[in-house]
Scaffold this motif. Structure first.
Motif, PDB file in Angstrom:
ATOM      1  N   LYS A 162       0.827  -1.209   0.000  1.00  0.00           N
ATOM      2  CA  LYS A 162       0.000   0.000   0.000  1.00  0.00           C
ATOM      3  C   LYS A 162       0.863   1.262   0.000  1.00  0.00           C
ATOM      4  N   LYS A 163       2.135   1.117   0.432  1.00  0.00           N
ATOM      5  CA  LYS A 163       3.032   2.264   0.498  1.00  0.00           C
ATOM      6  C   LYS A 163       4.428   1.877   0.023  1.00  0.00           C
ATOM      7  N   VAL A 164       5.139   2.857  -0.520  1.00  0.00           N
ATOM      8  CA  VAL A 164       6.530   2.665  -0.921  1.00  0.00           C
ATOM      9  C   VAL A 164       7.349   3.846  -0.409  1.00  0.00           C
ATOM     10  N   SER A 165       8.649   3.646  -0.324  1.00  0.00           N
ATOM     11  CA  SER A 165       9.497   4.692   0.239  1.00  0.00           C
ATOM     12  C   SER A 165       9.903   5.726  -0.810  1.00  0.00           C
ATOM     13  N   VAL A 166      10.331   6.854  -0.317  1.00  0.00           N
ATOM     14  CA  VAL A 166      10.869   7.910  -1.189  1.00  0.00           C
ATOM     15  C   VAL A 166      12.062   7.375  -1.969  1.00  0.00           C
ATOM     16  N   ARG A 167      12.946   6.640  -1.302  1.00  0.00           N
ATOM     17  CA  ARG A 167      14.109   6.058  -1.993  1.00  0.00           C
ATOM     18  C   ARG A 167      13.679   5.118  -3.101  1.00  0.00           C
ATOM     19  N   TRP A 168      12.662   4.309  -2.821  1.00  0.00           N
ATOM     20  CA  TRP A 168      12.176   3.396  -3.857  1.00  0.00           C
ATOM     21  C   TRP A 168      11.764   4.176  -5.097  1.00  0.00           C
ATOM     22  N   TYR A 169      11.008   5.244  -4.936  1.00  0.00           N
ATOM     23  CA  TYR A 169      10.522   6.015  -6.071  1.00  0.00           C
ATOM     24  C   TYR A 169      11.679   6.634  -6.847  1.00  0.00           C
ATOM     25  N   ARG A 170      12.665   7.178  -6.137  1.00  0.00           N
ATOM     26  CA  ARG A 170      13.806   7.802  -6.808  1.00  0.00           C
ATOM     27  C   ARG A 170      14.620   6.753  -7.579  1.00  0.00           C
ATOM     28  N   GLU A 171      14.838   5.595  -6.996  1.00  0.00           N
ATOM     29  CA  GLU A 171      15.593   4.529  -7.659  1.00  0.00           C
ATOM     30  C   GLU A 171      14.837   4.000  -8.871  1.00  0.00           C
TER      31      GLU A 171
END
Length: 256
Positions: A162-171
């Motif tokens: 349901k959620k992902v991290s900021v780092r995940w999105y940037r990578e």
């Protein structure tokens, strides 16, 4: 027990997990293939913080583990869906493994809905000061498939992210950029790209653009005009399955 025709490694997409491919795995095994798969880091039942990675390479390391499980003596194919397709692309570009074919299903080479410019700027800052911060996923079950049964199971599936991290999105964003930047380094292996025509998760035009940058001599692009993002979860998913199966069978027959 009969010797398998080939091994197929399945790399699932973002927010989901490998058990959602049980019907595909069952069909592949019935058709004489061995299947290797599992949950990517931070997803499904894998270890680590859910929805978070330190680097996109975390995914590539997991794919290498699965490839190392495969028998050297039999042919090997890799199937990647959505973000799994992007993972496979970056894996092929960086590590240049010898495979008998690559299949990409609605690969994530561009997002259908990107974050706003202010959010993109905020994301760059947060990636440095608080990379593990989790944000809600914009993906809804009715966006990925038109199949009512799958939509219902999606809503009650506790393994879905349901959620992902900021780092995940940037990578994730960086990996898309690198997939285009290094398109010329994709190895000259047989390639099948299958894209959903009614895809609102990924940008189908970007898939088409990337496909035409690839220099391999044997490549096929197939669009399914009425399919939503998850080709293998639509009511008529067997059409996509049989198309993929035919691609693999052709590669195997050419080896004889």
């Amino acid at each position: 027990m009969l010797r398998p025709k080939a091994t197929v490694i399945i790399v699932h997409g973002a927010f989901e997990h490998s058990k959602r491919y049980s019907h595909v795995i069952e069909r592949l095994e019935q058709d004489g293939y061995r299947v290797i798969t599992g949950d990517l880091p931070g997803q499904g039942e894998s270890e680590g913080k859910r929805g978070h990675i330190k680097s996109f390479d975390d995914y590539l390391h997991k794919v290498m583990e699965w490839i190392n499980e495969a028998e050297d003596e039999i042919p090997l194919f890799v199937l990647g869906h959505s973000m799994g397709g992007l993972i496979v692309i970056r894996f092929m570009q960086k590590l240049q493994p010898h495979l008998d074919g690559v299949i990409l299903s609605s690969p994530a080479l561009g997002l259908g809905q990107r974050a706003s410019k202010p959010m993109e700027i905020a994301g760059r800052v947060l990636n440095k000061v608080c990379p593990g911060l989790l944000v809600s996923s914009p993906v809804k079950p009715e966006m990925v498939t038109n199949n009512p049964e799958v939509i219902e199971s999606y809503q009650t599936d506790e393994l879905m992210l349901k959620k992902v991290s900021v780092r995940w999105y940037r990578e994730f964003q960086k990996a898309i950029q690198l997939a285009f930047k290094h398109a010329g380094s994709f190895p000259g292996l047989p390639l099948l790209v299958m894209q959903a025509g009614k895809d609102v998760i990924v940008d189908a035009q970007k898939t088409y653009e990337w496909f035409h940058l690839i220099k391999t001599e044997e490549k096929m692009y197939k669009e399914w005009p009425l399919f939503y993002h998850e080709l293998f979860n639509e009511g008529e998913w067997e059409q996509a399955y049989l198309y993929m199966l035919n691609f693999m069978e052709q590669q195997l027959s050419s080896r004889k």
